[in-house]
Design a protein around this motif. Structure first.
Motif, short mmCIF file in Angstrom:
data_model
loop_
_atom_site.label_atom_id
_atom_site.label_comp_id
_atom_site.label_asym_id
_atom_site.label_seq_id
_atom_site.Cartn_x
_atom_site.Cartn_y
_atom_site.Cartn_z
N ASN A 1 5.69 -56.96 117.41
CA ASN A 1 5.73 -55.64 116.77
C ASN A 1 6.51 -55.69 115.46
OD1 ASN A 1 5.17 -52.76 116.80
ND2 ASN A 1 7.35 -52.49 117.14
N CYS B 1 3.15 -43.55 129.25
CA CYS B 1 4.33 -43.67 128.38
C CYS B 1 5.44 -42.75 128.86
CB CYS B 1 3.96 -43.33 126.94
SG CYS B 1 2.98 -44.57 126.09
N ARG C 1 8.18 -48.45 125.87
CA ARG C 1 7.58 -48.48 124.53
C ARG C 1 6.08 -48.66 124.66
NH1 ARG C 1 12.21 -51.47 124.59
NH2 ARG C 1 13.90 -50.75 123.22
N TYR D 1 -2.68 -50.98 119.64
CA TYR D 1 -1.68 -49.97 119.31
C TYR D 1 -2.18 -48.99 118.25
CZ TYR D 1 2.31 -48.02 116.75
OH TYR D 1 3.16 -47.18 116.10
N LYS E 1 -2.23 -44.89 118.29
CA LYS E 1 -1.47 -44.14 117.28
C LYS E 1 -2.37 -43.16 116.55
CE LYS E 1 1.32 -44.75 113.10
NZ LYS E 1 1.85 -45.75 112.11
N HIS F 1 5.97 -42.35 119.30
CA HIS F 1 7.25 -42.86 119.79
C HIS F 1 8.12 -41.75 120.39
CE1 HIS F 1 6.31 -46.70 117.97
NE2 HIS F 1 5.99 -46.06 116.85
N ARG G 1 8.59 -41.63 124.37
CA ARG G 1 9.68 -42.37 125.03
C ARG G 1 10.96 -41.54 125.00
NH1 ARG G 1 11.92 -47.40 126.56
NH2 ARG G 1 13.74 -48.11 125.39
N TYR H 1 18.19 -41.85 121.99
CA TYR H 1 16.91 -41.32 122.43
C TYR H 1 17.02 -39.93 123.03
CZ TYR H 1 14.44 -45.77 121.86
OH TYR H 1 13.85 -46.89 121.34
#
Length: 268
Positions: A12, A118, A124, A191, A195, A213, A216, A245
């Motif tokens: 990544n 997720c 992730r 991915y 997205k 993201h 998460r 987070y």
């Protein structure tokens, strides 16, 4: 440069660096290495000021390139030395339950299952897409996090069990080795596809400023709010990383002072 750094980078991270390299090509295509000066690097930094995270990444990659060039005597100095990074603001977007439901309602069955996985696992997106059928047992789903190499077992719950059964029941011409695979070829889902699909779902649902993201962050925030261990679910060895987070902040309640006129009445 690529062959030298590639073995040390996670997949990544390598993708992010490659994206940064494309931006560098756009801006320095007409430059020879020795022609790039510090003022050019500063100009690029200021030009990308509206996207500070990407700007910092681009400058970091450029700094690494010139470090390599300096060591191999291609240049005499590194023009990135002394160029400070942009201040990156911490993202605090929290996707509400209603927003998440709206996003899922405006998604295909395949993508909805990925979003829900997720959320339920708190992992992730890359680790979720890499779930193999062999990683799933009655105990839960075993993960080896790509970013940290940490091993984690997300324990099986009724919600997880039902979601896995729903994913397996999705129509597939070819069943691959991963839980999530393309409907036709059976290959792992990419991915970028997820997205892009998430952005479309958000637009249809009328949900603004939400990214893939953030799922998460929502998972870890909700886990913490429900009294469970968000740090374990996130696979973090440092509690400070988990705190980055958590976006469900407890609101402090404070009593304000009284007006002087009120105090005079009480004293009289």
């Amino acid at each position: 440069m690529r062959t030298r750094t590639k073995p040390a980078l996670k997949p990544n991270t390598l993708k992010q660096y490659e994206a940064a390299c494309e931006r560098l090509k756009e801006n320095f295509a007409d430059f020879e290495p020795r022609e790039v000066l510090q003022r050019h690097v500063v100009a690029l930094k200021l030009h990308m000021a509206e996207t500070p995270n990407m700007s910092n990444r681009v400058i970091s990659v450029l700094r690494a390139v010139f470090t390599y060039a300096l060591e191999h005597q291609i240049v005499d100095s590194n023009p990135c030395i002394g160029v400070r990074r942009h201040l990156e603001h911490k993202r605090d977007r929290y996707i509400t339950h209603g927003e998440f439901q709206a996003i899922c309602a405006n998604s295909s069955d395949n993508m909805r299952a990925i979003y829900e996985m997720c959320y339920l696992t708190g992992q992730r997106i890359g680790d979720v897409l890499a779930i193999r059928l062999a990683d799933i047992s009655t105990d839960g789903i075993a993960f080896k996090q790509e970013k940290t190499n940490a091993r984690l077992l997300v324990q099986m719950t009724q919600d997880l069990e039902e979601l896995i059964a729903r994913v397996k029941a999705l129509p597939r011409k070819i069943r691959g080795l991963t839980l999530f695979c393309s409907p036709r070829g059976g290959k792992p889902v990419h991915y970028s596809s997820v997205k892009d699909a998430f952005a479309i779902s958000c637009r249809k649902a009328g949900v603004e400023d939400a990214s893939l993201h953030d799922l998460r962050a929502k998972s870890l925030s909700d886990t913490d709010d429900q009294g469970n261990d968000a740090q374990k679910l996130g696979g973090h060895t440092d509690a400070k990383m988990t705190q980055r987070y958590l976006r469900l902040r407890k609101i402090n309640k404070a009593t304000p002072p009284r007006l002087f006129s009120t105090l005079d009445k009480v004293s009289n």
